[in-house]
Design an enzyme around this catalytic site. Structure first.
Site, PDB file in Angstrom:
ATOM      1  CE  LYS A  11      -3.662  18.271  -8.605  1.00 26.12           C
ATOM      2  NZ  LYS A  11      -5.105  18.460  -8.936  1.00 26.12           N
ATOM      3  CE1 TYR A  51      -4.736  24.013  -9.009  1.00 31.42           C
ATOM      4  CE2 TYR A  51      -3.889  23.566  -6.816  1.00 31.42           C
ATOM      5  CZ  TYR A  51      -4.069  23.191  -8.133  1.00 31.42           C
ATOM      6  OH  TYR A  51      -3.572  21.986  -8.581  1.00 31.42           O
ATOM      7  CG  ASN A 114      -6.908  15.492 -10.312  1.00 30.61           C
ATOM      8  OD1 ASN A 114      -6.087  15.986  -9.556  1.00 30.61           O
ATOM      9  ND2 ASN A 114      -7.599  16.201 -11.182  1.00 30.61           N
ATOM     10  CG  HIS A 117      -1.153  21.703 -11.449  1.00 31.77           C
ATOM     11  ND1 HIS A 117      -2.326  22.385 -11.688  1.00 31.77           N
ATOM     12  CD2 HIS A 117      -0.153  22.472 -11.956  1.00 31.77           C
ATOM     13  CE1 HIS A 117      -2.031  23.532 -12.307  1.00 31.77           C
ATOM     14  NE2 HIS A 117      -0.719  23.610 -12.475  1.00 31.77           N
ATOM     15  CD  GLU A 128       0.318  26.846 -13.354  1.00 31.99           C
ATOM     16  OE1 GLU A 128      -0.898  27.042 -13.436  1.00 31.99           O
ATOM     17  OE2 GLU A 128       0.842  25.722 -13.629  1.00 31.99           O
TER      18      GLU A 128
HETATM   19  P1  ADP Z   1      -6.833  20.466 -14.382  1.00 30.57           P
HETATM   20  O1  ADP Z   1      -6.079  20.071 -13.115  1.00 30.57           O
HETATM   21  O2  ADP Z   1      -7.126  19.264 -15.250  1.00 30.57           O
HETATM   22  O3  ADP Z   1      -6.179  21.600 -15.138  1.00 30.57           O
HETATM   23  P2  ADP Z   1      -8.771  22.439 -13.425  1.00 30.57           P
HETATM   24  O4  ADP Z   1      -7.699  23.452 -13.620  1.00 30.57           O
HETATM   25  O5  ADP Z   1     -10.106  22.697 -14.062  1.00 30.57           O
HETATM   26  O6  ADP Z   1      -8.276  20.972 -13.901  1.00 30.57           O
HETATM   27  O7  ADP Z   1      -9.041  22.234 -11.876  1.00 30.57           O
HETATM   28  C1  ADP Z   1      -7.992  22.235 -10.941  1.00 30.57           C
HETATM   29  C2  ADP Z   1      -8.179  21.081  -9.994  1.00 30.57           C
HETATM   30  O8  ADP Z   1      -9.357  21.310  -9.221  1.00 30.57           O
HETATM   31  C3  ADP Z   1      -8.401  19.713 -10.649  1.00 30.57           C
HETATM   32  O9  ADP Z   1      -7.212  19.054 -10.996  1.00 30.57           O
HETATM   33  C4  ADP Z   1      -9.147  18.971  -9.573  1.00 30.57           C
HETATM   34  O10 ADP Z   1      -8.267  18.475  -8.574  1.00 30.57           O
HETATM   35  C5  ADP Z   1     -10.011  20.069  -8.983  1.00 30.57           C
HETATM   36  N1  ADP Z   1     -11.321  20.083  -9.639  1.00 30.57           N
HETATM   37  C6  ADP Z   1     -11.643  20.543 -10.849  1.00 30.57           C
HETATM   38  N2  ADP Z   1     -12.953  20.411 -11.126  1.00 30.57           N
HETATM   39  C7  ADP Z   1     -13.478  19.838 -10.034  1.00 30.57           C
HETATM   40  C8  ADP Z   1     -14.797  19.447  -9.686  1.00 30.57           C
HETATM   41  N3  ADP Z   1     -15.819  19.608 -10.525  1.00 30.57           N
HETATM   42  N4  ADP Z   1     -14.960  18.884  -8.472  1.00 30.57           N
HETATM   43  C9  ADP Z   1     -13.943  18.725  -7.617  1.00 30.57           C
HETATM   44  N5  ADP Z   1     -12.654  19.083  -7.891  1.00 30.57           N
HETATM   45  C10 ADP Z   1     -12.432  19.633  -9.086  1.00 30.57           C
HETATM   46 MG    MG Z   2      -5.854  23.559 -14.512  1.00 25.75          MG
END
Ligand code: ADP
Ligand code: MG
Length: 140
Positions: A11, A51, A114, A117, A128
């Site tokens: 990211k 997304y 974070n 992805h 994807e």
């Molecule tokens: P992952 O990336 O672990 O699969 P998700 O698919 O649930 O997680 O969410 C996609 C992305 O959206 C996350 O990696 C994060 O960057 C963001 N995200 C998820 N939940 C939150 C939240 N509660 N607050 C802010 N950003 C979030």
């Molecule tokens: Mg995800």
């Protein structure tokens, strides 16, 4: 176990801090292999489409603006059980919950920024991967 392919994205917080190599090393050390890779600056429309599954979530707009805020590295990783293995090496979405030693525990700045992805199922991985790569872009 089967050889799988999964989509991995480094990211904008990772490209900004110049730590893409460190993160890729974590995946390679776990036995995953980069079989396709490209650096791209997503438009908001592209990030939003990628997304789309999160469209109704409260964090969607922030996520789309972050993912289009700078370049990302999109890559296909291949290996045994690649979808789950990649998720295991990534660690939990919120770095506060991530197991020590995982990419997010080591490098993520926050739940938003974070660093990585990863596809969450084999079916989503196929979709994807197709979002970013043609079959001929993938060299196993
Ligand atoms: P992952 O990336 O672990 O699969 P998700 O698919 O649930 O997680 O969410 C996609 C992305 O959206 C996350 O990696 C994060 O960057 C963001 N995200 C998820 N939940 C939150 C939240 N509660 N607050 C802010 N950003 C979030
Ligand atoms: Mg995800």
């Amino acid at each position: 176990m089967a050889i799988e392919r999964t989509l991995s994205i480094l990211k904008p917080d990772a490209t900004r801090r110049n730590i893409t190599g460190k993160i890729i090393t974590c995946f390679e050390d776990a036995g995953l292999r980069v079989v396709a890779q490209r650096r791209v600056h997503l438009t908001p429309d592209q990030a939003g489409a990628f997304y789309a599954v999160h469209k109704e979530r409260p964090f969607y707009n922030d996520l789309v603006s972050f993912m289009s805020s700078g370049p990302v590295v999109v890559q296909v990783l291949e290996g045994e059980n690649a979808v789950q293995k990649h998720r295991d090496v990534m660690g939990a979405t919120n770095p506060k919950d991530a197991t020590p030693g995982t990419v997010r525990a080591l490098f993520a700045l926050s739940i938003d920024e974070n660093s990585v992805h990863g596809s969450d199922s084999l079916e989503n991985a196929k979709n994807e991967i197709a979002f970013f790569f043609k079959d001929t872009d993938i060299v196993g």
